[in-house]
Design a protein around this motif. Structure first.
Motif, mmCIF file in Angstrom:
data_model
loop_
_atom_site.group_PDB
_atom_site.id
_atom_site.type_symbol
_atom_site.label_atom_id
_atom_site.label_comp_id
_atom_site.label_asym_id
_atom_site.label_seq_id
_atom_site.Cartn_x
_atom_site.Cartn_y
_atom_site.Cartn_z
ATOM 1 N N CYS A 23 0.832 -1.211 0.000
ATOM 2 C CA CYS A 23 0.000 0.000 0.000
ATOM 3 C C CYS A 23 0.866 1.261 0.000
ATOM 4 O O CYS A 23 0.354 2.366 -0.137
ATOM 5 N N ASN A 24 2.184 1.102 0.174
ATOM 6 C CA ASN A 24 3.068 2.243 0.373
ATOM 7 C C ASN A 24 3.995 2.555 -0.790
ATOM 8 O O ASN A 24 4.678 3.566 -0.766
ATOM 9 N N VAL A 43 0.967 -1.718 -6.384
ATOM 10 C CA VAL A 43 0.600 -0.850 -5.262
ATOM 11 C C VAL A 43 -0.921 -0.871 -5.151
ATOM 12 O O VAL A 43 -1.627 -0.525 -6.100
ATOM 13 N N ARG A 45 -4.135 0.684 -3.816
ATOM 14 C CA ARG A 45 -4.565 1.992 -3.331
ATOM 15 C C ARG A 45 -5.941 2.305 -3.887
ATOM 16 O O ARG A 45 -6.447 1.601 -4.752
ATOM 17 N N LYS A 48 -7.809 6.346 -8.703
ATOM 18 C CA LYS A 48 -7.780 7.772 -9.018
ATOM 19 C C LYS A 48 -8.248 7.976 -10.454
ATOM 20 O O LYS A 48 -8.073 7.092 -11.293
#
Length: 77
Positions: A23-24, A43, A45, A48
């Protein structure tokens, strides 16, 4: 260290493929090492809007059908 350790497990077990999900994000060195070993990185997340860049987001299809007075139709899509 995590990517190197993961590579050791892949190598020891003879796995066909490996992927690390975080997640980072990853450091440049970790990404470079993973690429050299064929390890996939991802990743996780929240989506977007810019993630759609380069992808088809909407498809509009219009269908106009003309039917005779005594219609018998089969529509296959």
């Amino acid at each position: 260290g995590i990517v190197r350790g993961f590579w050791a497990v892949i190598d020891d077990t003879g796995a066909d493929e490996g992927i690390i999900i975080t997640c980072n994000g990853f450091t440049k060195d970790a990404a470079k090492y993973a690429k050299s070993k064929g390890i996939k990185l991802a990743v996780l997340r929240i989506h977007k809007e810019e993630d759609w860049n380069g992808f088809i987001k909407t498809v509009v299809a219009r269908i106009c059908m003309l039917a005779p007075a005594n219609p018998i139709m089969n529509i296959h899509v």
